[in-house]
Design a protein around this motif. Structure first.
Motif, mmCIF file in Angstrom:
data_model
loop_
_atom_site.group_PDB
_atom_site.id
_atom_site.type_symbol
_atom_site.label_atom_id
_atom_site.label_comp_id
_atom_site.label_asym_id
_atom_site.label_seq_id
_atom_site.Cartn_x
_atom_site.Cartn_y
_atom_site.Cartn_z
ATOM 1 N N THR A 112 3.828 1.707 -14.450
ATOM 2 C CA THR A 112 2.796 2.698 -14.171
ATOM 3 C C THR A 112 1.943 2.835 -15.428
ATOM 4 O O THR A 112 1.800 3.920 -15.994
ATOM 5 C CB THR A 112 3.407 4.050 -13.759
ATOM 6 N N LEU A 113 1.394 1.711 -15.849
ATOM 7 C CA LEU A 113 0.616 1.627 -17.079
ATOM 8 C C LEU A 113 -0.866 1.429 -16.811
ATOM 9 O O LEU A 113 -1.640 1.191 -17.738
ATOM 10 C CB LEU A 113 1.138 0.465 -17.940
ATOM 11 N N GLY A 114 -1.264 1.510 -15.551
ATOM 12 C CA GLY A 114 -2.637 1.216 -15.199
ATOM 13 C C GLY A 114 -2.828 -0.270 -14.976
ATOM 14 O O GLY A 114 -1.874 -1.056 -14.996
ATOM 15 N N ALA A 115 -4.081 -0.674 -14.791
ATOM 16 C CA ALA A 115 -4.405 -2.078 -14.535
ATOM 17 C C ALA A 115 -4.864 -2.792 -15.797
ATOM 18 O O ALA A 115 -5.392 -3.902 -15.726
ATOM 19 C CB ALA A 115 -5.489 -2.172 -13.463
ATOM 20 N N ASP A 116 -4.679 -2.170 -16.950
ATOM 21 C CA ASP A 116 -5.088 -2.750 -18.223
ATOM 22 C C ASP A 116 -4.140 -3.890 -18.606
ATOM 23 O O ASP A 116 -2.932 -3.692 -18.752
ATOM 24 C CB ASP A 116 -5.084 -1.667 -19.297
ATOM 25 N N VAL A 117 -4.697 -5.082 -18.774
ATOM 26 C CA VAL A 117 -3.883 -6.276 -19.020
ATOM 27 C C VAL A 117 -3.077 -6.156 -20.314
ATOM 28 O O VAL A 117 -1.904 -6.542 -20.375
ATOM 29 C CB VAL A 117 -4.780 -7.533 -19.044
ATOM 30 N N TYR A 169 2.090 -0.286 -10.166
ATOM 31 C CA TYR A 169 1.351 0.639 -9.321
ATOM 32 C C TYR A 169 -0.076 0.699 -9.843
ATOM 33 O O TYR A 169 -0.298 0.926 -11.040
ATOM 34 C CB TYR A 169 1.975 2.036 -9.365
ATOM 35 N N VAL A 170 -1.034 0.472 -8.964
ATOM 36 C CA VAL A 170 -2.437 0.371 -9.383
ATOM 37 C C VAL A 170 -3.323 1.159 -8.431
ATOM 38 O O VAL A 170 -3.159 1.096 -7.210
ATOM 39 C CB VAL A 170 -2.885 -1.109 -9.417
ATOM 40 N N ASN A 171 -4.280 1.888 -8.988
ATOM 41 C CA ASN A 171 -5.300 2.581 -8.191
ATOM 42 C C ASN A 171 -6.457 1.620 -7.969
ATOM 43 O O ASN A 171 -6.939 0.996 -8.909
ATOM 44 C CB ASN A 171 -5.792 3.822 -8.914
ATOM 45 N N LEU A 172 -6.903 1.509 -6.715
ATOM 46 C CA LEU A 172 -7.969 0.565 -6.387
ATOM 47 C C LEU A 172 -8.994 1.213 -5.469
ATOM 48 O O LEU A 172 -8.639 1.781 -4.433
ATOM 49 C CB LEU A 172 -7.380 -0.690 -5.740
ATOM 50 N N GLY A 173 -10.263 1.108 -5.857
ATOM 51 C CA GLY A 173 -11.370 1.585 -5.043
ATOM 52 C C GLY A 173 -12.370 0.461 -4.873
ATOM 53 O O GLY A 173 -12.957 -0.004 -5.850
ATOM 54 N N CYS A 174 -12.557 -0.004 -3.654
ATOM 55 C CA CYS A 174 -13.440 -1.138 -3.382
ATOM 56 C C CYS A 174 -14.731 -0.641 -2.736
ATOM 57 O O CYS A 174 -14.718 -0.116 -1.613
ATOM 58 C CB CYS A 174 -12.732 -2.140 -2.466
ATOM 59 N N ILE A 229 0.845 -1.182 0.000
ATOM 60 C CA ILE A 229 0.000 0.000 0.000
ATOM 61 C C ILE A 229 0.885 1.238 0.000
ATOM 62 O O ILE A 229 1.944 1.264 0.623
ATOM 63 C CB ILE A 229 -0.960 -0.006 1.219
ATOM 64 N N THR A 230 0.468 2.256 -0.741
ATOM 65 C CA THR A 230 1.218 3.502 -0.794
ATOM 66 C C THR A 230 0.584 4.519 0.150
ATOM 67 O O THR A 230 -0.637 4.575 0.314
ATOM 68 C CB THR A 230 1.233 4.083 -2.220
ATOM 69 N N THR A 231 1.426 5.330 0.765
ATOM 70 C CA THR A 231 0.934 6.339 1.699
ATOM 71 C C THR A 231 1.899 7.511 1.711
ATOM 72 O O THR A 231 2.940 7.486 1.041
ATOM 73 C CB THR A 231 0.767 5.732 3.114
ATOM 74 N N VAL A 232 1.569 8.542 2.467
ATOM 75 C CA VAL A 232 2.437 9.713 2.550
ATOM 76 C C VAL A 232 3.556 9.460 3.555
ATOM 77 O O VAL A 232 3.474 8.547 4.384
ATOM 78 C CB VAL A 232 1.646 10.972 2.962
ATOM 79 N N GLY A 234 2.217 -12.463 -14.654
ATOM 80 C CA GLY A 234 3.579 -12.627 -14.166
ATOM 81 C C GLY A 234 4.009 -11.559 -13.188
ATOM 82 O O GLY A 234 5.179 -11.529 -12.782
ATOM 83 N N LEU A 235 3.082 -10.677 -12.794
ATOM 84 C CA LEU A 235 3.426 -9.687 -11.782
ATOM 85 C C LEU A 235 3.504 -10.364 -10.417
ATOM 86 O O LEU A 235 2.640 -11.159 -10.063
ATOM 87 C CB LEU A 235 2.374 -8.576 -11.715
ATOM 88 N N ASP A 236 4.545 -10.046 -9.656
ATOM 89 C CA ASP A 236 4.662 -10.615 -8.311
ATOM 90 C C ASP A 236 4.495 -9.565 -7.224
ATOM 91 O O ASP A 236 4.638 -9.848 -6.041
ATOM 92 C CB ASP A 236 5.985 -11.352 -8.135
ATOM 93 N N LYS A 237 4.161 -8.319 -7.649
ATOM 94 C CA LYS A 237 3.972 -7.252 -6.672
ATOM 95 C C LYS A 237 3.019 -6.211 -7.240
ATOM 96 O O LYS A 237 3.164 -5.797 -8.393
ATOM 97 C CB LYS A 237 5.313 -6.597 -6.325
ATOM 98 N N VAL A 238 2.060 -5.797 -6.429
ATOM 99 C CA VAL A 238 1.152 -4.712 -6.803
ATOM 100 C C VAL A 238 1.149 -3.701 -5.666
ATOM 101 O O VAL A 238 0.882 -4.046 -4.513
ATOM 102 C CB VAL A 238 -0.275 -5.225 -7.067
ATOM 103 N N ALA A 239 1.476 -2.461 -6.013
ATOM 104 C CA ALA A 239 1.456 -1.368 -5.039
ATOM 105 C C ALA A 239 0.152 -0.608 -5.228
ATOM 106 O O ALA A 239 -0.086 -0.018 -6.283
ATOM 107 C CB ALA A 239 2.652 -0.444 -5.242
ATOM 108 N N ILE A 240 -0.703 -0.649 -4.226
ATOM 109 C CA ILE A 240 -2.058 -0.134 -4.340
ATOM 110 C C ILE A 240 -2.182 1.259 -3.736
ATOM 111 O O ILE A 240 -1.739 1.510 -2.621
ATOM 112 C CB ILE A 240 -3.049 -1.100 -3.662
ATOM 113 N N SER A 241 -2.800 2.134 -4.512
ATOM 114 C CA SER A 241 -3.141 3.473 -4.044
ATOM 115 C C SER A 241 -4.655 3.561 -3.964
ATOM 116 O O SER A 241 -5.353 3.261 -4.932
ATOM 117 C CB SER A 241 -2.603 4.532 -5.014
ATOM 118 N N GLY A 242 -5.172 3.939 -2.812
ATOM 119 C CA GLY A 242 -6.610 4.017 -2.620
ATOM 120 C C GLY A 242 -7.118 5.436 -2.764
ATOM 121 O O GLY A 242 -6.661 6.199 -3.600
ATOM 122 N N GLY A 243 -8.063 5.810 -1.915
ATOM 123 C CA GLY A 243 -8.634 7.145 -1.973
ATOM 124 C C GLY A 243 -7.610 8.214 -1.646
ATOM 125 O O GLY A 243 -6.819 8.075 -0.713
#
Length: 361
Positions: free
Chosen positions: A196-201, A230-235, A11-14, A326-335
């Motif tokens: 940093t290409l988005g979550a588009d496969v 790096y992926v933006n995620l809103g659940c 998770i990414t944060t300040v 084949g990604l082994d890591k996803v860094a998620i940025s939320g709100g």
């Protein structure tokens, strides 16, 4: 220790000197694999102070920059800072680095030039291995600090080397990349390419293929590097609310693919138009804000593909599709700033309660 199998979810944060220890403890307790902090000196605190405090307050999670840059610190200073965090954390540090965005914008500068960035990556890896960098390769202007030879010393170091690093565990370098030339540099000089290409496969598959091709043509093992994103995620069960959570952060990542005027990677005519509108409307004073002018340029269709939005099961399916690439890591940025606070709280709860555990099954 980080998990050896599956995809790591960070998770990414300040970067906050006062809040980092508490935030890191909460992240560790929630089950995340790691925590990344931004490095943007005019907008947040010092990342290495924050990471050291987080290291002292935790025992398991990985810790890193998300991301630093090649301009605001000399490579020797960066290597020393992140290796210090690695020692404090007993080997849990990683260094995320890119060409710079808000950190340089607030100094009146654009991202680092490609030649400088590649030279910096080479020097950084050399320092992190405990090896020496020739004084001739260090690009400190002589009008800032003249050559040491002017001092006429009896003796002096023959090259630049951080001796205390030698013999210790090397910190992995993860390079944030979106354009073809930076992806190629990352493949040659990084330990992991963080797209940093988005979550588009389709776009991520293009980036992976380019990195592997670059390594093969250079005589390197195509499998000798890791891939992440790096992926933006809103659940959220309300798709409109989920989209609202990621719009601000997505403007930042999406802009990387069109920062210099030409859209990088596979992109449809419609997406190209969105990216161009984003670029021409970007206001750095509202960087990452969900209520910014640039956030209004992102269409719902664009958000749905470039980010991960929706209920937990949808988020899990999208994350698994990234893992399958084949990604082994996803860094998620939320709100981010400007997003609805109540919706952001709901999203955090759903991610912890359902998405993290669902990805472990």
């Amino acid at each position: 220790m980080l998990r050896e199998e599956g995809v790591q979810l960070w998770i990414t944060t300040v970067a906050s000197a006062r809040g980092s220890a508490r935030t890191a403890q909460e992240i560790e307790a929630a089950g995340w694999d790691g925590m990344l902090v931004v490095d943007s000196q005019n907008l947040s605190g010092d990342p290495y102070v924050s990471l050291a405090l987080a290291a002292a307050a935790t025992t398991r999670i990985g810790l890193g920059t998300g991301v630093t840059n090649s301009v605001t610190r000399h490579a020797a200073a960066t290597a020393t800072a992140i290796t210090s965090v690695n020692r404090v954390s007993n080997g849990r540090a990683v260094l995320g680095i890119g060409r710079g965005d808000s950190a340089l914008a607030h100094l009146g500068r654009a991202p680092a030039r490609l030649a400088q960035f590649e030279r910096y990556l080479r020097q950084l890896q050399t320092y992190l291995r405990g090896e020496a960098v020739s004084f001739d390769e260090i690009d400190i202007p002589s009008d800032v600090a003249p050559p040491m030879s002017e001092l006429q010393l009896h003796d002096a170091p023959p090259a630049s080397r951080i001796a205390w690093i030698a013999g210790g565990a090397k910190v992995p370098v993860e390079v944030a990349a979106s354009g073809p030339r930076v992806i190629a540099m990352s493949a040659l000089h990084g330990d992991r390419v963080m797209f940093t290409l988005g979550a588009d496969v389709e776009r991520l598959a293009w980036g992976i293929a380019l990195a592997r091709k670059t390594r093969k043509e250079a005589g390197l093992d195509p499998d000798g590097i890791a891939f992440g994103a790096y992926v933006n995620l809103g659940c959220h069960s309300d798709i409109a609310a989920a989209r609202g959570l990621v719009r601000g952060g997505l403007t930042t990542f999406a802009r990387f693919s069109v920062m210099h005027g030409k859209a990088n990677g596979p992109v449809s005519t419609g997406d190209r138009a969105v990216l161009e509108a984003l670029r021409s409307n970007y206001d750095m004073r509202a960087h990452t804000r969900g209520d910014s002018r640039q956030a209004t340029t992102l269409t719902d269709d664009f958000v749905d593909r470039f980010a991960i939005v929706g209920p937990p099961e949808r988020c899990i399916d999208r994350l698994r599709s990234l893992q399958a690439l084949g990604l082994d890591k996803v860094a998620i940025s939320g709100g981010t700033r400007g997003a609805d606070a109540d919706d952001a709280a709901v999203s955090r709860q759903l991610v912890v309660a359902h998405v993290l555990s669902g990805m472990r099954d």
